[in-house]
Scaffold this motif. Structure first.
Motif, PDB file in Angstrom:
ATOM      1  N   THR A 177     -42.991 -21.411 -50.631  1.00 31.30           N
ATOM      2  CA  THR A 177     -42.403 -22.754 -50.682  1.00 31.30           C
ATOM      3  C   THR A 177     -42.136 -23.186 -52.119  1.00 31.30           C
ATOM      4  O   THR A 177     -41.069 -23.733 -52.424  1.00 31.30           O
ATOM      5  N   VAL A 216     -33.559 -23.262 -46.963  1.00 31.56           N
ATOM      6  CA  VAL A 216     -34.564 -22.814 -46.000  1.00 31.56           C
ATOM      7  C   VAL A 216     -33.989 -23.056 -44.610  1.00 31.56           C
ATOM      8  O   VAL A 216     -33.588 -24.178 -44.287  1.00 31.56           O
ATOM      9  N   LYS A 240     -38.535 -22.611 -41.900  1.00 30.53           N
ATOM     10  CA  LYS A 240     -39.318 -23.847 -42.056  1.00 30.53           C
ATOM     11  C   LYS A 240     -40.463 -23.901 -41.045  1.00 30.53           C
ATOM     12  O   LYS A 240     -41.591 -24.222 -41.395  1.00 30.53           O
ATOM     13  N   ARG A 287     -44.491 -23.770 -41.945  1.00 31.53           N
ATOM     14  CA  ARG A 287     -45.429 -24.803 -41.458  1.00 31.53           C
ATOM     15  C   ARG A 287     -46.662 -24.165 -40.844  1.00 31.53           C
ATOM     16  O   ARG A 287     -47.779 -24.616 -41.071  1.00 31.53           O
TER      17      ARG A 287
END
Length: 131
Positions: A105, A115, A120, A124
């Motif tokens: 990131t 992204v 994404k 996460r």
């Protein structure tokens, strides 16, 4: 162990690398083939697809040699990763998922790379492992 050699003021002759992706201890000897390779945490191909195609040659060279982007790792693991993004590849050692997600990131942000939605979501999940 380090010793002067040729133009280089210091050449690493031997040692042991701790691979964060796998947790393996990888022996290194200057005169023998090694299982160690240098991985780009955000692979060059992935960076290209995420916007590096529009960079100047100088910026691409800077990215390719940025020590924050590079990580010494196991040869087979690096080859398995290739230019995959986190939605297609994750370090086999789950204890490194948090750090990998943070580094990935940070690099994408610093270099203003796009992204995708699958990336994404995968990042996460990686970051959810952070304590």
């Amino acid at each position: 162990m380090c010793a002067p050699e040729g133009r280089n003021p210091c050449v690493v002759l031997s040692g042991v690398l701790h691979d964060p992706y796998t947790g393996k201890e990888l022996p290194y000897s200057y005169r023998r083939a090694s299982r160690i390779q240098t991985d780009h945490v955000v692979a060059l191909g992935a960076a290209w697809r995420a916007g590096a195609w529009a960079w100047t040659p100088e910026r691409r060279l800077h990215f390719a040699n940025d020590l924050d982007v590079l990580l010494a790792t196991d040869k087979r693991t690096n080859q398995d990763k290739s230019s995959k993004t986190p939605d297609r590849w994750r370090p086999p050692r789950t204890a490194y998922w948090c750090e990998y997600g943070r580094r990935w990131t940070g690099i994408r942000t610093r270099y203003a790379l796009t992204v995708s939605p699958p990336e994404k979501g995968a990042v996460r999940e990686l970051l959810d492992t952070c304590g």
